[in-house]
Write a protein that holds these residues in place. Sequence first.
Motif, short mmCIF file in Angstrom:
data_model
loop_
_atom_site.label_atom_id
_atom_site.label_comp_id
_atom_site.label_asym_id
_atom_site.label_seq_id
_atom_site.Cartn_x
_atom_site.Cartn_y
_atom_site.Cartn_z
N GLU A 24 -12.18 29.90 -6.24
CA GLU A 24 -11.74 30.78 -7.33
C GLU A 24 -11.03 29.97 -8.42
OE1 GLU A 24 -9.28 33.83 -5.60
OE2 GLU A 24 -10.89 34.48 -4.24
N LEU A 25 -10.20 29.01 -8.01
CA LEU A 25 -9.47 28.19 -8.98
C LEU A 25 -10.41 27.34 -9.82
CD1 LEU A 25 -6.37 27.10 -6.88
CD2 LEU A 25 -6.34 28.53 -8.93
N TYR A 26 -11.52 26.88 -9.23
CA TYR A 26 -12.49 26.11 -10.00
C TYR A 26 -13.00 26.93 -11.20
CZ TYR A 26 -13.01 22.55 -6.29
OH TYR A 26 -12.80 21.55 -5.38
N GLN A 27 -13.16 28.23 -11.01
CA GLN A 27 -13.64 29.09 -12.10
C GLN A 27 -12.56 29.26 -13.18
OE1 GLN A 27 -16.86 30.14 -12.14
NE2 GLN A 27 -17.01 28.92 -10.26
N LYS A 28 -11.32 29.37 -12.73
CA LYS A 28 -10.22 29.65 -13.66
C LYS A 28 -9.63 28.39 -14.29
CE LYS A 28 -9.05 33.77 -11.03
NZ LYS A 28 -8.15 34.38 -10.06
N ILE A 29 -9.72 27.26 -13.57
CA ILE A 29 -9.18 25.98 -14.07
C ILE A 29 -10.29 24.92 -13.91
CG2 ILE A 29 -7.30 24.30 -13.93
CD1 ILE A 29 -5.71 26.36 -12.26
N PRO A 30 -11.25 24.87 -14.84
CA PRO A 30 -12.38 23.94 -14.69
C PRO A 30 -11.96 22.48 -14.47
CG PRO A 30 -12.80 25.49 -16.45
CD PRO A 30 -11.38 25.71 -16.03
N HIS A 74 1.07 27.20 -13.02
CA HIS A 74 1.56 28.42 -12.38
C HIS A 74 0.46 29.09 -11.56
CE1 HIS A 74 5.56 28.30 -13.99
NE2 HIS A 74 5.14 28.30 -15.24
N LEU A 75 -0.75 29.10 -12.10
CA LEU A 75 -1.87 29.70 -11.38
C LEU A 75 -2.17 28.92 -10.10
CD1 LEU A 75 -4.12 31.81 -11.26
CD2 LEU A 75 -5.50 30.31 -12.74
N ILE A 115 -4.49 24.36 0.32
CA ILE A 115 -5.29 25.22 -0.53
C ILE A 115 -6.46 25.73 0.31
CG2 ILE A 115 -6.63 25.40 -2.67
CD1 ILE A 115 -5.12 22.94 -3.71
N HIS A 116 -6.56 27.03 0.44
CA HIS A 116 -7.64 27.65 1.21
C HIS A 116 -8.96 27.48 0.47
CE1 HIS A 116 -10.01 30.76 3.23
NE2 HIS A 116 -9.16 30.61 4.25
N HIS A 117 -10.02 27.33 1.23
CA HIS A 117 -11.36 27.13 0.66
C HIS A 117 -11.71 28.19 -0.37
CE1 HIS A 117 -15.81 27.37 0.60
NE2 HIS A 117 -15.70 26.05 0.61
N GLU A 118 -11.54 29.45 -0.04
CA GLU A 118 -11.89 30.53 -0.97
C GLU A 118 -11.04 30.48 -2.24
OE1 GLU A 118 -11.80 34.41 0.81
OE2 GLU A 118 -13.13 33.79 2.45
#
Length: 194
Positions: free
Chosen positions: A114-120, A22-23, A107-110
Amino acid sequence: MNPKPLLDYIARYIALTVEEQHLLLANINQRRYLKGQYVVQQGDICQFESFVLSGCLKSFYVDPDGHEHIAMFAIENWWVADLGSFIKQKPADYNVLCLETTELIQIHHEKLEELYQKIPSLERFFRIIIQNAFVASQDRIVQSMSVPAKERYLAFRKKYPLIEQRVPQYMIASYLGITKEFLSKIRSQLIHEQ
């Protein structure tokens, strides 16, 4: 938006929880491009990593003399971008052009950072697909330096049968690093050999 192909593709490499799915979906966009539209133009900064839902694209470089050199094609379930530009946020060396009307999930770069931090595990996913792309690129370099054009063409046909049916022969010639006339000669030889 139909995110199922993207989620199915990701599931081949990592497992996302329902919450993570969902995220992810909340941070992507679907965009339709018409045949002949650019997704990225040489000199611009590539802002998106794009997953192909439908359509066919080419990534290519135009040299100072105006000659086009095709680096790759992309069809359904492939990723396409100017990766160097996307990662470093520097001007693109490559153009990405739609050869057919195309649907992309982007998927936008920024957002991806952010997703890398939230979904390792998403970072692991992109590491795997970038590694695979790097290996394929190395294989292609070795082939272009050491394999005769006829064998490169046969390997292309075997590896990418769906692409050969969808793009003009002169583009395949550019991808293989040969002239369209030489490709025509190779194709003629192959017909006579059958």
